[in-house]
Scaffold this active site. Structure first.
Site, short mmCIF file in Angstrom:
data_model
loop_
_atom_site.label_atom_id
_atom_site.label_comp_id
_atom_site.label_asym_id
_atom_site.label_seq_id
_atom_site.Cartn_x
_atom_site.Cartn_y
_atom_site.Cartn_z
N GLY A 1 0.81 -1.22 0.00
CA GLY A 1 0.00 0.00 0.00
C GLY A 1 0.84 1.26 0.00
N ILE B 1 -4.31 -11.18 6.33
CA ILE B 1 -4.21 -11.03 7.78
C ILE B 1 -5.43 -11.61 8.49
CG2 ILE B 1 -2.71 -9.01 7.63
CD1 ILE B 1 -5.16 -7.27 8.27
N LYS C 1 -9.80 9.05 12.07
CA LYS C 1 -11.24 8.78 12.07
C LYS C 1 -11.65 7.88 13.23
CE LYS C 1 -11.53 9.52 7.12
NZ LYS C 1 -10.14 9.99 7.04
#
Length: 377
Positions: free
Chosen positions: A178, A231, A298
């Site tokens: 990523g 994962i 967030k």
């Protein structure tokens, strides 16, 4: 001698005519150069000599009042940065080139605000290190990127302390393909770990970061180990930890697109919560020294599924820190310039299409950091 004079003279006259007259006829974009120093002078010289360039240098902009009203290679210095808008209108400028490679981000931001008042396209000279190393030349301009306008200089951390925890150690990064995970890998590699395990579920992204790291650090003794794994698979996480016995784990794998997770809440739970629990359990069981979870702003008073799952993942990590010999740490950041899922690419596409820009609220304020800054922290 007469023959040499006629032949040589004719060729010389043609060259002068071609360079000084014909080449100017090919210019199509009247260009204003910001910076009348050595870099700006080099840019002007390159543009005047280049046969391929369609940029015609019309004038310089410089805040040094001693240079005002001077001519550099026949090109006048027209004034300071505050006059950019008026000069662009007066001289019908099509293109602006910022030719001061040593500018700080604050200074660049200030200049770009003046350029943005005009209709001219604004470009910037490559970074100073790229010019010095020969990667780019002075006539290879690029568009001003959002990252250039951060408004402050990047924060520099204590590299010596980081080196103590990473050098000659085995490090595992989840979500290594990523935007954040890959940058973490790049920065870790600079500290010469013994092994760097690149774990992710996307084979193409893991393959790409592995190739990049092997190319960038070909002279080092680092062993880069790609691992394709989910994962959410607890047994696989246990197996990976048992195989490589990492000293440090950076857990960057997560679903982070807020609207997508609203539509697929079960995937957010499985990946962000259960996935984190699996990796944390495996790390604790196999005696990992430090576990760092990459969280989100967030997670603060969460109002979305993504934020709620990241907050619960933080709580898992906090709980395990109390009962494990592994040091568990969670770090929050949100608006990372250039990261996948960032609002910036969306805004850029909207602006390129002529708008509208979908800002949530007219008084919305966002605080940004670059990917290297976020990864360093």
């Amino acid at each position: 001698m007469l023959l040499v004079l006629i032949i040589g003279g004719s060729r010389f006259c043609w060259r002068i005519y071609r360079d000084l007259y014909l080449s100017r006829l090919t210019f199509s974009k009247r260009t204003l150069i910001i910076g009348a120093g050595s870099a700006g002078t080099m840019v002007a010289r390159q543009l005047l000599k280049s046969k391929e360039s369609d940029l015609q240098p019309v004038g310089f902009i410089d805040d040094d009042t001693k240079k005002h009203h001077l001519d550099i290679m026949g090109i006048p210095v027209l004034g300071g940065v505050g006059k950019i808008d008026a000069i662009v209108k007066k001289f019908k400028i099509d293109n602006i080139v910022i030719a001061i490679p040593s500018l700080s981000r604050k200074e660049l931001n200030s200049i770009f605000k003046e350029c943005a008042k005009t209709d001219a396209k604004t470009q910037i000279l490559p970074m100073l290190e790229d010019l010095m190393t020969g990667k780019l030349s002075v006539n290879q301009f690029r568009d001003v990127q959002v990252e250039d306008l951060l408004g402050r200089d990047p924060i520099v951390l204590n590299d010596d302390k980081i080196s103590e925890d990473i050098t000659n150690k085995v490090v595992l990064v989840t979500g290594a393909g990523g935007s954040i995970g890959s940058e973490i890998c790049r920065q870790i590699a600079q500290f010469n770990p013994e092994k760097l395990v690149l774990l992710g579920h996307g084979e193409n992204s893991i393959y790409s970061i592995e190739l990049e790291l092997k190319e960038s650090f070909r002279d080092s003794s680092i062993e880069f180990i790609p691992v394709i794994a989910e994962i959410q698979d607890a047994k696989k996480m246990m197996s990976v930890m048992e195989t490589f016995l990492p000293d440090v784990v950076y857990h960057a794998a997560a679903h982070k697109h807020v609207p997508l997770m609203e539509r697929n809440p079960e995937e957010a739970v499985k990946n962000n919560m259960i996935g984190t629990l699996n990796v944390a359990n495996a790390a604790s069981w196999h005696g990992v020294k430090t576990f760092v979870m990459i969280s989100s702003d967030k997670a603060v008073n969460p109002t979305s599924v993504m934020g709620a799952t990241k907050r619960l993942a933080e709580m898992i990590v906090q709980h395990m820190d109390e009962s494990s010999n592994t040091k568990f740490v969670a770090v929050r950041f949100g608006n990372v310039l250039g990261s996948r899922g960032s609002v910036i690419p969306l805004f850029k596409r909207q602006i390129e299409k002529g708008g509208p820009v979908t800002v949530t609220h007219p008084e919305m304020v966002r605080y940004f950091m670059t990917i290297p800054e976020a990864s360093s922290w």
